[in-house]
Design a protein around this motif. Structure first.
Motif, PDB file in Angstrom:
ATOM      1  N   TYR A   1       3.893  13.003   8.771  1.00  0.00           N
ATOM      2  CA  TYR A   1       4.426  11.672   8.483  1.00  0.00           C
ATOM      3  C   TYR A   1       3.607  10.546   9.105  1.00  0.00           C
ATOM      4  CZ  TYR A   1       6.401  11.251  13.182  1.00  0.00           C
ATOM      5  OH  TYR A   1       6.550  11.142  14.538  1.00  0.00           O
ATOM      6  N   GLU A   2       3.145  10.726  10.357  1.00  0.00           N
ATOM      7  CA  GLU A   2       2.466   9.611  11.024  1.00  0.00           C
ATOM      8  C   GLU A   2       1.114   9.304  10.385  1.00  0.00           C
ATOM      9  OE1 GLU A   2       0.618  13.119  12.999  1.00  0.00           O
ATOM     10  OE2 GLU A   2       2.585  12.608  12.143  1.00  0.00           O
ATOM     11  N   LYS A   3       0.463  10.336   9.857  1.00  0.00           N
ATOM     12  CA  LYS A   3      -0.811  10.124   9.166  1.00  0.00           C
ATOM     13  C   LYS A   3      -0.589   9.486   7.802  1.00  0.00           C
ATOM     14  CE  LYS A   3      -3.054  14.012  11.495  1.00  0.00           C
ATOM     15  NZ  LYS A   3      -3.671  15.356  11.333  1.00  0.00           N
ATOM     16  N   MET A   4       0.481   9.892   7.108  1.00  0.00           N
ATOM     17  CA  MET A   4       0.806   9.267   5.832  1.00  0.00           C
ATOM     18  C   MET A   4       1.122   7.787   6.034  1.00  0.00           C
ATOM     19  SD  MET A   4       3.047  12.059   3.677  1.00  0.00           S
ATOM     20  CE  MET A   4       4.357  12.282   4.891  1.00  0.00           C
TER      21      MET A   4
ATOM     22  N   ALA B   1       4.430   7.887   1.726  1.00  0.00           N
ATOM     23  CA  ALA B   1       4.605   6.703   2.563  1.00  0.00           C
ATOM     24  C   ALA B   1       4.189   5.472   1.777  1.00  0.00           C
ATOM     25  CB  ALA B   1       3.780   6.818   3.843  1.00  0.00           C
ATOM     26  N   ALA B   2       4.795   4.341   2.149  1.00  0.00           N
ATOM     27  CA  ALA B   2       4.472   3.067   1.521  1.00  0.00           C
ATOM     28  C   ALA B   2       4.708   1.957   2.534  1.00  0.00           C
ATOM     29  CB  ALA B   2       5.319   2.838   0.269  1.00  0.00           C
TER      30      ALA B   2
ATOM     31  N   LEU C   1       3.847  12.237  -8.733  1.00  0.00           N
ATOM     32  CA  LEU C   1       3.758  13.687  -8.579  1.00  0.00           C
ATOM     33  C   LEU C   1       3.629  14.381  -9.929  1.00  0.00           C
ATOM     34  CD1 LEU C   1       3.960  16.212  -6.765  1.00  0.00           C
ATOM     35  CD2 LEU C   1       6.448  16.062  -6.992  1.00  0.00           C
ATOM     36  N   PHE C   2       4.501  14.035 -10.880  1.00  0.00           N
ATOM     37  CA  PHE C   2       4.496  14.687 -12.197  1.00  0.00           C
ATOM     38  C   PHE C   2       3.928  13.726 -13.236  1.00  0.00           C
ATOM     39  CE2 PHE C   2       8.410  17.015 -10.475  1.00  0.00           C
ATOM     40  CZ  PHE C   2       7.656  18.117 -10.095  1.00  0.00           C
ATOM     41  N   ARG C   3       2.765  14.073 -13.788  1.00  0.00           N
ATOM     42  CA  ARG C   3       2.103  13.180 -14.743  1.00  0.00           C
ATOM     43  C   ARG C   3       1.913  13.839 -16.106  1.00  0.00           C
ATOM     44  NH1 ARG C   3      -2.893  11.355 -11.166  1.00  0.00           N
ATOM     45  NH2 ARG C   3      -2.001  12.574  -9.476  1.00  0.00           N
TER      46      ARG C   3
ATOM     47  N   GLY D   1       0.832  -1.197   0.000  1.00  0.00           N
ATOM     48  CA  GLY D   1       0.000   0.000   0.000  1.00  0.00           C
ATOM     49  C   GLY D   1       0.860   1.237   0.000  1.00  0.00           C
ATOM     50  N   MET D   2       0.405   2.268  -0.677  1.00  0.00           N
ATOM     51  CA  MET D   2       1.100   3.543  -0.656  1.00  0.00           C
ATOM     52  C   MET D   2       0.083   4.650  -0.864  1.00  0.00           C
ATOM     53  SD  MET D   2       3.100   3.512  -4.354  1.00  0.00           S
ATOM     54  CE  MET D   2       3.600   5.235  -4.268  1.00  0.00           C
ATOM     55  N   ILE D   3       0.522   5.867  -0.692  1.00  0.00           N
ATOM     56  CA  ILE D   3      -0.338   7.029  -0.895  1.00  0.00           C
ATOM     57  C   ILE D   3       0.247   7.868  -2.016  1.00  0.00           C
ATOM     58  CG2 ILE D   3      -1.103   7.043   1.519  1.00  0.00           C
ATOM     59  CD1 ILE D   3       0.794   9.454   1.935  1.00  0.00           C
ATOM     60  N   PRO D   4      -0.543   8.714  -2.660  1.00  0.00           N
ATOM     61  CA  PRO D   4       0.010   9.594  -3.693  1.00  0.00           C
ATOM     62  C   PRO D   4       1.112  10.476  -3.116  1.00  0.00           C
ATOM     63  CG  PRO D   4      -2.382   9.564  -3.813  1.00  0.00           C
ATOM     64  CD  PRO D   4      -2.010   8.845  -2.547  1.00  0.00           C
ATOM     65  N   PHE D   5       2.204  10.610  -3.859  1.00  0.00           N
ATOM     66  CA  PHE D   5       3.313  11.445  -3.435  1.00  0.00           C
ATOM     67  C   PHE D   5       3.002  12.901  -3.751  1.00  0.00           C
ATOM     68  CE2 PHE D   5       6.754   7.909  -3.827  1.00  0.00           C
ATOM     69  CZ  PHE D   5       6.142   7.229  -2.792  1.00  0.00           C
ATOM     70  N   LEU D   6       3.352  13.789  -2.822  1.00  0.00           N
ATOM     71  CA  LEU D   6       3.013  15.205  -2.937  1.00  0.00           C
ATOM     72  C   LEU D   6       4.226  16.075  -2.618  1.00  0.00           C
ATOM     73  CD1 LEU D   6      -0.413  15.140  -1.048  1.00  0.00           C
ATOM     74  CD2 LEU D   6      -0.087  15.205  -3.528  1.00  0.00           C
ATOM     75  N   LYS D   7       4.166  17.328  -3.036  1.00  0.00           N
ATOM     76  CA  LYS D   7       5.222  18.284  -2.729  1.00  0.00           C
ATOM     77  C   LYS D   7       5.218  18.623  -1.236  1.00  0.00           C
ATOM     78  CE  LYS D   7       5.363  20.577  -7.263  1.00  0.00           C
ATOM     79  NZ  LYS D   7       5.223  21.859  -7.983  1.00  0.00           N
TER      80      LYS D   7
END
Length: 391
Positions: free
Chosen positions: A23-26, A218-219, A186-188, A10-16
């Motif tokens: 961090y703990e929520k990610m 995070a992953a 991040l960059f699409r 599992g991972m979340i979208p990476f952001l700037k």
């Protein structure tokens, strides 16, 4: 010894930086996604390793305590850019040894803006890298280490083999083309060779679009034993067929090569061991997620991991042997250049992509018929992790 499998990712979208949760929520979100993917409850996890570089003491506990106070061993791992994959390395060993049947590796990073400088001004850091770089090309005290060393590798590749700037730029173009189909990247937006070369100069020949962006994310990956795989019917689990972690030897710094300083030798040694353990070679790899923190390092990786011979990477790139329809698909996620590089999360995010690829769950990024995959991560200072995954 038990065989180890990745049962869920599992991972979340990476952001700037500044756009993400803390961090703990990610980390919590990534872990919950991995648990759901595996069909496993957090109460079943027996051991955890958490990778990050820009944090404080026991940030791993701070993140995982949000999922429950279960009393399990939690180890915090800092191994530069290889921190996340080093966490997987530790949990794979725990499962193979029989210490745990179900373990989790987590990586996260809450990054600042820009290329980070030394964390501490009052103690030695990267002394071998600085000493070797100073001897090869000189040292700039006020310039971030990654820019100097990977920019130096770029100069060396041009000087030694005559690689053209356009060839380096083609790697960023390929990266963006792959990332356009990745909702986590991040960059699409696609780009061109001209746009890459005309983007903001950063250091020496490096331009902005040839550098991985500072990113937050995070992953997580859940690693299980073969007996748990069978007992729980985890048919989608992917086998860790071979994995190695290597650190530097004297030649990394004495060869007078910037490519060796940034990890060519250490990556080659890790790859050789991982290939041997998995009984495969570079010719067997269908898809690879490698450490393209800069365009120059993608070329260093091609040659260190055995996809090309020294001096033959330009032909490999120009003939598009590194993308769909070519010899091997490199970084279908978009890699660090486009997906982003939240340091502690990077290695595990690479494994997420490869697990999806081997399951046939990568959507428009899917590499047809993918059965053998390679993950490669390198951290300056230094460490390299290479993992071979099999369907």
């Amino acid at each position: 010894m038990s065989q180890a499998y990745i049962a869920g990712v599992g991972m979340i979208p990476f952001l700037k930086p500044g756009k993400s949760e803390t961090y703990e929520k990610m980390a919590e979100a990534a872990v919950r996604a991995a648990l759901a993917d595996a069909g496993i409850d957090y109460s079943q996890i027996e051991e955890a390793a958490v990778g990050y570089t820009m944090g404080d003491s026991c940030n791993g506990q701070e993140a995982l305590y949000r999922l429950g106070l279960t009393g399990i061993p939690i180890v915090n791992v800092e191994n530069a850019c290889a921190s996340g994959s080093s966490a997987v390395y530790l949990m794979r060993r725990a499962v193979e040894s029989g210490d745990a049947d179900i373990a989790i590796a987590v990586g996260f990073e809450q990054m600042p803006q820009g290329s980070p400088m030394n964390s501490f001004a009052d103690r030695p850091m990267f002394s071998k890298i600085k000493e070797a770089t100073r001897a090869i090309q000189g040292w700039e005290e006020d310039t971030a280490i990654p820019l100097q060393v990977f920019g130096g590798a770029y100069n060396e590749l041009k000087r030694q083999y005559g690689y053209q700037d356009e060839t380096f730029a083609m790697l960023s173009v390929k990266s963006r083309a792959h990332a356009q189909h990745n909702p986590y990247a991040l960059f699409r937006e696609t780009t061109t060779v001209e746009a890459v070369l005309n983007s903001k100069p950063i250091w020496g020949p490096l331009t902005l679009f040839q550098c991985s962006p500072s990113t937050c994310g995070a992953a997580a990956a859940i690693i299980v034993s073969e007996r748990v795989k069978r007992r729980l019917g985890l048919d989608r689990a992917v086998r860790i067929a071979g994995q190695a972690l290597a650190t530097d030897v004297d030649e990394s710094f004495s060869s007078m090569s910037m490519c060796d300083v940034v990890g060519a030798k250490v990556s080659a040694r890790a790859a050789a061991k991982a290939f041997d353990l998995a009984s495969v070679g570079p010719e067997d790899i269908d898809v690879v997620e490698l450490h393209d923190c800069f365009t120059s390092n993608e070329i260093v990786c091609y040659e260190a991991l055995g996809f090309t011979k020294p001096g033959e990477s330009e032909k490999f790139i120009v003939e598009k042997q590194n993308t769909y329809g070519g010899r091997v698909v490199v970084n279908p996620s978009g890699g660090l250049l486009s997906k982003g590089h939240p340091i502690g999360a990077t290695g595990i995010a690479q494994m997420c992509e490869l697990v999806w690829q081997l399951r046939g769950e990568a959507g428009k990024r899917q590499v047809e018929g993918a059965r053998v995959a390679m993950q490669h991560n390198v951290g300056l200072g230094g460490a390299s992790v290479v993992t071979i995954l099999r369907k």
